[in-house]
Design an enzyme around this catalytic site. Sequence first.
Site, PDB file in Angstrom:
ATOM      1  N   VAL A   1     -71.041  10.006 -73.011  1.00  0.00           N
ATOM      2  CA  VAL A   1     -72.300  10.231 -73.579  1.00  0.00           C
ATOM      3  C   VAL A   1     -71.628   9.798 -74.979  1.00  0.00           C
ATOM      4  O   VAL A   1     -73.288   9.518 -75.402  1.00  0.00           O
ATOM      5  CB  VAL A   1     -72.104  12.675 -73.628  1.00  0.00           C
ATOM      6  CG1 VAL A   1     -73.264  12.509 -74.491  1.00  0.00           C
ATOM      7  CG2 VAL A   1     -72.285  12.730 -71.859  1.00  0.00           C
TER       8      VAL A   1
ATOM      9  N   SER B   1     -27.580 -19.969 -15.511  1.00  0.00           N
ATOM     10  CA  SER B   1     -28.123 -20.930 -15.094  1.00  0.00           C
ATOM     11  C   SER B   1     -27.137 -21.470 -15.075  1.00  0.00           C
ATOM     12  O   SER B   1     -26.502 -22.662 -16.812  1.00  0.00           O
ATOM     13  CB  SER B   1     -28.924 -21.721 -15.682  1.00  0.00           C
ATOM     14  OG  SER B   1     -29.088 -21.100 -17.250  1.00  0.00           O
TER      15      SER B   1
END
Lengths: 370, 637
Positions: B33, B541
Amino acid sequence: MNMTLISDFVTRAEALAISSGQSLSTISRKLLNDGKGLSRLKEGGQCTLKTMDEALAKLEALEIELSGEAKLRMTHLDRLEAEAIHIMREVAAQCENPVMLYSVGKDSSVMLHLAEKAFFPSRPPFPLMHVDTTWKFKEMIAFRDRRAKEVGMELIVHSNPDGIRDGVGPFTHGSAVHTDIMKTQGLKQALDKYKFDAAFGGARRDEEKSRAKERIFSFRSENHRWDAKNQRPELWNIYNTRVKKGESMRVFPISNWTELDIWQYIYKENIQIPDLYLSKKRPVVEKDGVLILVDDDRMPIGPDDVIEEKMVRFRTLGCYPLTGAVESEAVTLPDVIQEMLLTTTSERQGRVIDSDAGASMEQKKEEGYF
Amino acid sequence: MAHLDDLIATDILGYLKAQEEKSFLRFITCGSVDDGKSTLIGRLLYDSKLIYEDQLATIEKDSKKSGTQGDKIDLALLVDGLAAEREQGITIDVAYRFFSTDKRKFIVADTPGHVQYTRNMATGASTADVAVLLIDARYGVQEQTRRHAFIVSLLGVKHVVVAINKMDLNGFDQSIYNDIEVDFREFSRDLGFTDITCIPMSALDGDNVTIRSDNSDWYKGPTLLEYLEVVDVDKAALDAPFRLPVQWVNRPNLDFRGFSGTVASGTVEVGDEIIVIPSGKRSTVKEIVTFDGNRDIAREDMAVTLTLNDEIDISRGDIICKKDTPAEQADQFQAHMLWMSENEMFPGRQYLLKTGNKTVPASVMKLKHRIDINDFSEVAVDTLALNEVGVATLSLSAPIAFDAYNDNRNTGSFILIDRQTNETVGVGMLDFALRRAKNVVWQDLDVNKAVRSEQKNQKPALLWFTGLSGSGKSTIANLVEKRLLDLGRHTYTLDGDNVRHGLNRDLNFSKADRVENIRRIGEVARLMVDAGLITMASFISPYRAERRMARDLLEEGEFIEVFVNTPLEVAEARDVKGLYAKARAGEIKNFTGIDSEYQAPENAEITVDTVKMSADEAAEMIVTYLKDKGFMSGYEG
């Protein structure tokens, strides 16, 4: 130089300024490299032919550019319309059982028109509801029934049966009691009866000073109260529509419209509104300085009352005993808008309801009136 | 309302026509203000003749009674008077005020500058294109100026007017104005404003508000109103990628299926190729339907209904984009958040996240830091309280289509809703996706390995774990997969358990079947790599040739051999599954290391010595290898 040439040029430049939304000095700068050039020409100033030729070429280019852009321009009314449509679609997609409160006034007419637009080619996926205090202008009721039929929407009419049983009316009970029972309580009854979780209303933020901070989605508790602490943040266009059983939302899609926007839009879109907004000879009685229309024989005519035929119209519509007429010569919509723009008092002055002591809008809203 | 416009009285139709062409601007005023904010707004309303005489009469009366301006009308009373009406503790205190000139209609979001300003200001700024920041010329740039500038910048406001007010009190001293301008530009450099306009003014007397002031002849820029009337906030948005968040599916009958929504950015024309995010479905625009007839083109902010040339499934929550510029989609984000509720944020708790058109359950995963809005510093915190701003990561239960808020306010914003109370507790602005589930179908490429892996933001690979039974291959492979998943990568592990019981259940452990076993696994792994996955194969494997065969199925660099090197004695001593004992007892035939050969790799990309290294360390080493070799693009930290 040829004066017609200059005045044609100025006219076209001014038209360009309006349609492009740019200021005259901006246009002037673009055409003449001089912000004040146009106004000098307008006031009889001169320029060389070479300058004029160049300016005309630039003007033409700008006009062509704008016609392509024209399809993409959005005026303020376009934006307000799009915002309202977005809000309505959001409710339709997110709320289980919405309703549109239809008060037959000009704002309701705009809202109904927007609803037709929002869902086209579908019909709006919710009913209209009118809380009939049984004291509305006869013309309003006829207009309401006709419009609902034309649009093809279901119309729910609710009148407070308790009020009818007790013979409540503004003449016998005063405006405050009448409005509370027939309008506020009537609305709550209807919302409870049909279990609506969202109700569109036509309130605007500019309408009354206490509404400047109102949300678009206004949360109401189980007993329909508006609680300052319980209002949700609204950022972007993301609306939180979630409510628990019994709670509801009042939704105001035309929050950001001003009265002038409403009238302009009615004019531009050719929206039907009740004839009561237009002036014609109507029988009125002056009561406490307010002109009241003799709409039916429930109107008590005292020994001192004189029924006069006057050219009058209404700036707002409500219960006829509570709605003051204004004397006016405005018989067409542009006349009305002209009068509104030239008028010097704010809209709500015609409403008797606001003058009631102790019945501020604020309090009414907390109680559930819009 | 005494409009000066002569046309009202003389040519109302001409007036209405001219008014129809008005454009539109929303702005926010920030200041307390004391800075003269109310006076400024009052001045704009007053000078644009939007005060009715009865309202003016009230102000005049009040000015005499309580005004601060002597005989002058105190315009602040117009605005403050309205505010007083509603000071009942409404949460989010933003008043919307309206005025218009012949060129534009304006909506001003007026927010109080004092307490609770953050959420109020954010609310007002979220719909504003311009922010007017007030500075009292007597005090210059204050802490609150910085706060206000930060909040409007956080909410993505790009155009800022610095209203240097009360210049009448210093006699319109240009050097004071210049100093403030330099200060402001300096501190706001990183706030992302695209234009900053400083205006010297006196709201009280009206200097440079709507009328150019004779007191500041050194100032050549626009008055506030001139600026507001011409600032172009539209252009950028129209050039942005097209987005239509689908709000509502429009189905009046079986013959019509339209998708209704408000265009969030860009433009779209009939015939344009579109893509729907997140589904990735494509079509072309058949019609742009409105109540006022079909259009050939629609733009940002228009509320339209699209129909498409193909019957594809689209629902609320989807975003229709142009094919070449689709929105992103993701389910984890970093976002800037502002907390709006008295109840603090609970990281971990589930909230509902709502975007412009979609609601999904979401939780705050981590609050990275809070931002101190006074000095913009980052503070480590566990929670956010009311009015606090922070940066957090969010996890959603389903992906949403989105853009970064910085690119698109409409598709980059969200609110958080408390599931119990239905309150809106927080709001946010999306920064970026954490797991970039970037939609890659936008270019008309064939969907191939490169596209699939780009979508996953990684380079596919096959990690081939070889080693004796019980060496720890599966344990390490599982740890690697978990870590990759944590990093948002897409993986799969093939091992004896999920292969031997299905695909290879017809094979035994003879040498021939062992070869076939590895061949099939190699082929499946190749398909998985083709799908863009980081694949792990964990098999003994034993033969070099078969491992070579698997390597050859893949592209150069995709096959990563991981030798899990555990000496036979160690593996046999561990004997987790009791298999060595059975093999030694002759109950299992052809058991590698016992009665079948294991050919150790000679050039494995990675060798893990499980005697020296724990499984966790091994996994870490492998993940680091993948990072270093660029298999995980977009990896940060």
